[in-house]
Design a protein around this motif. Sequence first.
Motif, PDB file in Angstrom:
ATOM      1  N   ALA A 179       0.945  -1.347   0.015  1.00  0.00           N
ATOM      2  CA  ALA A 179      -0.011  -0.111  -0.187  1.00  0.00           C
ATOM      3  C   ALA A 179       0.775   1.100   0.060  1.00  0.00           C
ATOM      4  O   ALA A 179       2.081   1.186   0.388  1.00  0.00           O
ATOM      5  N   TRP A 228      -3.852  -1.950  -4.633  1.00  0.00           N
ATOM      6  CA  TRP A 228      -4.493  -0.896  -3.658  1.00  0.00           C
ATOM      7  C   TRP A 228      -5.086   0.336  -4.121  1.00  0.00           C
ATOM      8  O   TRP A 228      -4.716   0.679  -5.253  1.00  0.00           O
ATOM      9  N   SER A 229      -6.200   0.974  -3.616  1.00  0.00           N
ATOM     10  CA  SER A 229      -6.633   2.386  -4.006  1.00  0.00           C
ATOM     11  C   SER A 229      -5.605   3.202  -3.711  1.00  0.00           C
ATOM     12  O   SER A 229      -4.818   3.161  -2.814  1.00  0.00           O
ATOM     13  N   GLY A 285      -5.180   4.237  -0.177  1.00  0.00           N
ATOM     14  CA  GLY A 285      -4.446   3.109   0.509  1.00  0.00           C
ATOM     15  C   GLY A 285      -5.581   2.435   1.748  1.00  0.00           C
ATOM     16  O   GLY A 285      -5.127   1.919   2.620  1.00  0.00           O
ATOM     17  N   LEU A 340      -8.934  -2.342  -1.385  1.00  0.00           N
ATOM     18  CA  LEU A 340      -8.234  -3.422  -2.384  1.00  0.00           C
ATOM     19  C   LEU A 340      -9.546  -3.668  -3.500  1.00  0.00           C
ATOM     20  O   LEU A 340     -10.663  -3.960  -3.207  1.00  0.00           O
ATOM     21  N   VAL A 389     -10.553  -2.353   3.751  1.00  0.00           N
ATOM     22  CA  VAL A 389      -9.411  -3.055   4.564  1.00  0.00           C
ATOM     23  C   VAL A 389      -9.787  -2.621   5.956  1.00  0.00           C
ATOM     24  O   VAL A 389      -9.227  -3.707   6.805  1.00  0.00           O
ATOM     25  N   THR A 449       6.223   2.011  -5.263  1.00  0.00           N
ATOM     26  CA  THR A 449       4.984   2.293  -4.527  1.00  0.00           C
ATOM     27  C   THR A 449       5.503   3.523  -3.945  1.00  0.00           C
ATOM     28  O   THR A 449       6.553   3.816  -3.654  1.00  0.00           O
TER      29      THR A 449
END
Length: 419
Positions: free
Chosen positions: A155, A198-199, A202, A205, A257, A417
């Motif tokens: 994330a 992940w969006s 964060g 999902l 999440v 990331t």
Amino acid sequence: MTPRILKETLAEWSQEVRVPADLADRALRRRSRLRLTRFAGAVSCAAVVAAVALLVPLVVIPLFTEEPISQVGGPPVVVPVEPYRQTTPAEDVLADTENSPPKTMIAAGRVAVSAYYTGRSRTVAGRKVLDRTWYLLDQATESYEKTEWGWTEVAPGLRWAAVLEKDLPARRIGIFDMETRTVRAWVPVDHPVGGVAWSPDGTRLLATAYDESPDLDMTSVDERRCPARVAATPEDPQEPPFQMISTSRTGFYVVDVATATAGDFHAVDPCWTDNSNVRRDFTWSSDGTLIRERSLSQWPDAFLDLEGRPHDAPDGYVARESKAGVSPDGTLRAGPDGMPTQVTQLSTGEIVGRQQVLQLLAWADDRRLVALGCAGTCGNEFHNGLVLVNVDGEGMVQLSAYRKNSLEAEAWEPVLTLR
């Protein structure tokens, strides 16, 4: 609680434990029963040690439980996830140009190599499948740790990761704590999933579901065909050709999440877009309001809303844009793959810089990008690695060792990331 804080807390508790000073005398007070008292003394000492050992776990156990943490007056919470907020990294550039695959952390500006994988083909029930070996960043040691997962996705913020067990597709999604290196919660799903994303903030999902492994070799899949999207015309009345599709993808879930719960399953027609890849994971739009599927033909990418209904492309969408997209300050756009790459002014479309690299992968900041560059004079485009380059193409910095041949299955593939 981080591992270091936990260790210090345990040490403090152990110092507070007190054993009676006359405990040994009590156990040995009868010398005439020497043999028995020795046995009793050993048992007593063992009991003391056990008591000390048990005292701490009675307090520590709740820290490791995977049961939901109750929130007073609110819904149960499993993962204390918070929306991602960009922070200034302590070290601007971290490189490992000596090892391939890398051993130490690679990062530049606001992005890091959070994970990477290597691949190897294996045969399962007579069918070839790509088997990935994943290596996950450990920020405490600034190194990469080999895992047993079949899929990992970190994330934004590098605090949490989503993991799937080895044999894909999987019946549950793990929420992995990057600090304690443990799975904090499992999210069960009725339709097995083969990939997760992940969006941007964060907190959610996007899990793509498959009926069988999404990593089957093309020679091992059952060929299914979909009608081509080009319709017959009066000038060309012939029946349009058929496109081949080889995927077992069935749809997607949007997972919350914080509560570790999957929403409703949304089925999606595998013939929806022009794409003949076996693995066809869905991704998020840049603002996290839509779901995107990349197309491999001349057609633009396709979009869905979060309920699985077709949706127009969002404002500002550009077909064939690079992975880097728009700069953090919203003024520049990274151009498509292919040497040389280019960056344009978003408001005017004017080219403001060209770069001698193969792909622009991510913005390190408003004026630098992490890119895929090739060794030497680029005599072989597959002899490549990660570099940091300025918008004007100057000041290139090598971040990773150059892979000898990125086409080989065993070559490592980085995952970038936000940190």
